[in-house]
Design an enzyme around this catalytic site. Structure first.
Site, short mmCIF file in Angstrom:
data_model
loop_
_atom_site.label_atom_id
_atom_site.label_comp_id
_atom_site.label_asym_id
_atom_site.label_seq_id
_atom_site.Cartn_x
_atom_site.Cartn_y
_atom_site.Cartn_z
N ARG A 18 0.83 -1.21 0.00
CA ARG A 18 0.00 0.00 0.00
C ARG A 18 0.86 1.26 0.00
O ARG A 18 0.51 2.25 -0.64
CB ARG A 18 -0.93 -0.03 1.21
CG ARG A 18 -2.06 -1.05 1.02
CD ARG A 18 -2.53 -1.62 2.31
NE ARG A 18 -3.72 -2.44 2.22
CZ ARG A 18 -3.71 -3.76 1.99
NH1 ARG A 18 -2.58 -4.41 1.82
NH2 ARG A 18 -4.84 -4.43 1.93
N ASP A 332 -3.97 -15.39 7.61
CA ASP A 332 -2.69 -15.89 7.08
C ASP A 332 -1.93 -16.74 8.10
O ASP A 332 -0.91 -17.35 7.77
CB ASP A 332 -1.81 -14.72 6.63
CG ASP A 332 -2.38 -14.04 5.40
OD1 ASP A 332 -3.19 -14.67 4.68
OD2 ASP A 332 -2.02 -12.87 5.14
C1 S3P Z 1 -4.08 -9.18 2.21
C2 S3P Z 1 -5.33 -9.63 2.51
C3 S3P Z 1 -5.66 -11.04 2.78
C4 S3P Z 1 -4.40 -11.83 3.09
C5 S3P Z 1 -3.31 -11.55 2.13
C6 S3P Z 1 -2.93 -10.08 2.16
C7 S3P Z 1 -3.88 -7.74 1.94
O1 S3P Z 1 -6.28 -11.61 1.65
O2 S3P Z 1 -4.70 -13.21 3.10
O3 S3P Z 1 -2.16 -12.31 2.44
O4 S3P Z 1 -2.73 -7.28 1.97
O5 S3P Z 1 -4.87 -7.05 1.70
P1 S3P Z 1 -7.88 -11.50 1.40
O6 S3P Z 1 -8.20 -10.11 1.07
O7 S3P Z 1 -8.12 -12.44 0.25
O8 S3P Z 1 -8.52 -11.98 2.66
#
Ligand code: S3P
Length: 458
Positions: A18, A332
């Site tokens: 981000r 995660d």
């Molecule tokens: C993330 C959101 C999660 C996570 C991924 C990173 C992010 O995924 O599992 O490792 O940085 O927005 P989801 O949005 O599919 O839940």
């Protein structure tokens, strides 16, 4: 006597993505302190470089010269995103607002990850997006992309997969009610909303990680949050806050938090860990299991990312039931929680796990297969209303075996943690995937293996 170990963890991956994205499209120069230098973030950096953004420096300090909301340039060729699902799902939000066309491609695993969850809302906002309707990797030179005809209705269970061809343009604001809890979906829509006229809002069943909202505020966007709903009025011009500092990744710390709990006679200290409440599910779950852990020296400024030092001591874990709500805040970390549950006394049940099927690999399959190979009592049960859940009967004596990473960094690292306490070696094949988020993992783990002194069975 406890043996004391200090572990150095890498910067947060989610926040790093981000930071590069928002700094690139903002006005002004941003100095990103402690940016993660791992494969996934390199893909995000290269994507913005390919669109004309100057990004210099390494790790400790990276300087991004923002080009402003309309300053990105059409890349000379397709953009390759490697294994990075977060880039593939969030970047399209920004691309939807550009006046050029881009093709995003990825590796085999990324080409099998469902994208309809972001394609649908972006199309509603006015972007033109095409992808594949079958999950297979295409040879780059023969890439056929336009198999999904505009307006074609997907059949049940059909989805859209990368490569994605995105043609941005004028967007309209939408009020989107997401059926799944996903920070990637939410972030993608919010970033597109920066380019749309009017109020964009996203609501989701549970609150997912809120790094995008926090960082948007740092870049001057007036984001409103009420429960699981986020909204703001567009269009928005982001302004660089000049500097952003990224805390350590709690998802990387998780391996050492779990290891600290299950290893005997040890005290593990991990400094500067991000403790955003949308990410600390692992701490709450392990505490409920009986973990001896504490957060020290908290730093918590409004709208910034909170951080602190975590200290874990050897613990006697017990099995518990983990609810879908708890899983969201530890999405995660479930693989390493499965490992901890194998060393806990009694039964652990993990509910609400379906999203684990669509991570870098199917993490239910990878972890159940691997943990069974080393002797764990673990199975998947299907309940009529609640869907799948994982059931682990802990306390079995685990043995060494050759297991696979399934190309997934978190499966690989979780199995290496399990190997700290097995009788005999756990060999994990295809370890290269660890470079995606934690290039130094094995070196850090070595500080624990040198302390390995006995085999614990419960
Ligand atoms: C993330 C959101 C999660 C996570 C991924 C990173 C992010 O995924 O599992 O490792 O940085 O927005 P989801 O949005 O599919 O839940």
């Amino acid at each position: 006597m406890l043996k004391a170990v200090s572990i150095v963890i890498p910067p947060d991956k989610s926040i790093s993505h981000r930071a590069v994205m928002l700094a690139s499209i903002s006005e002004g120069t941003t100095c990103i302190k402690n940016l993660l230098m791992a494969e996934d973030i390199k893909c995000t950096i290269e994507a913005f470089r390919a669109m004309g953004v100057e990004i210099r420096g390494k790790g400790e300090e990276v300087i991004v010269r923002g080009v402003g909301m309309a300053g990105l340039k059409k890349p000379a060729r397709q953009i390759y995103l490697g294994n990075s699902g977060t880039t593939m799902r969030i970047l399209p939000g920004i691309l939807a607002g550009q006046d050029f066309e881009v093709v995003l491609t990825g590796d085999k695993s990324l080409s099998g990850r469902p994208m309809q969850r972001i394609v649908k809302p972006l199309k509603e906002m006015g972007a033109k997006i095409k992808g594949q309707i079958s999950a297979k990797q295409l040879d780059k030179s023969t890439m056929l992309i336009c198999q999904v005809v505009e307006g074609k209705k997907l059949k049940d269970k059909e989805d859209i997969y990368p490569p994605l061809k995105i043609k941005g343009g004028k967007l309209k604001a939408i009020k989107y009610k997401s059926k799944i809890t996903s920070a990637q979906v939410k972030s993608c829509i919010l970033l597109a909303g920066l380019y749309a006229d009017g109020v964009t809002s996203v609501s989701e069943p549970e609150k997912s990680r809120d790094h995008t909202e926090r960082m948007l505020k740092q870049f001057g966007c007036k984001v409103k949050g009420e429960g699981c709903k986020i909204s703001f009025k567009g269009p928005v011009k982001l302004k660089s806050p000049c500097a952003i500092e990224i805390p350590g990744d709690i998802s990387s710390a998780a391996f050492f938090i779990a290891a600290g709990c299950i290893l005997p006679d040890i005290k593990v200290t991990i400094k500067n860990v991000g403790i955003n409440p949308t990410r600390t599910g692992i701490l709450d779950i392990l505490k409920k299991m009986g973990a001896n852990l504490a957060i020290l020296t908290r730093l918590d400024l409004p709208d910034c990312e909170p951080s602190g030092h975590i200290v874990i001591k050897s613990s006697k874990l017990k099995g518990i039931t983990i609810s879908p709500k708890e899983v969201v805040r530890a999405i995660d970390e479930i693989p390493v929680i499965m490992v901890a549950a194998c060393f806990a006394k009694g039964r652990t049940i993990i509910r609400g796990i379906e999203e684990l099927r669509v991570k870098e690999t199917d993490r239910i399959k990878s972890m159940v297969t691997n943990l069974r190979k080393i002797g764990a009592d673990i199975k998947v049960e299907v309940a009529q209303v609640e869907g799948e859940c994982i059931v682990i009967n802990g306390g079995k004596l685990l043995h060494g075996a050759r297991v696979s990473s399934f190309g997934d960094h978190r499966t690989a690292m979780s199995m290496l943690v399990a190997g700290l306490l097995t009788k005999g070696k756990v060999i994990v094949t295809s370890l290269g995937c660890i470079n995606k988020s934690f290039p130094d993992f094995v070196k850090q783990l070595d500080t624990l293996t040198m302390l390995k002194c006995q085999v614990v069975t419960n």
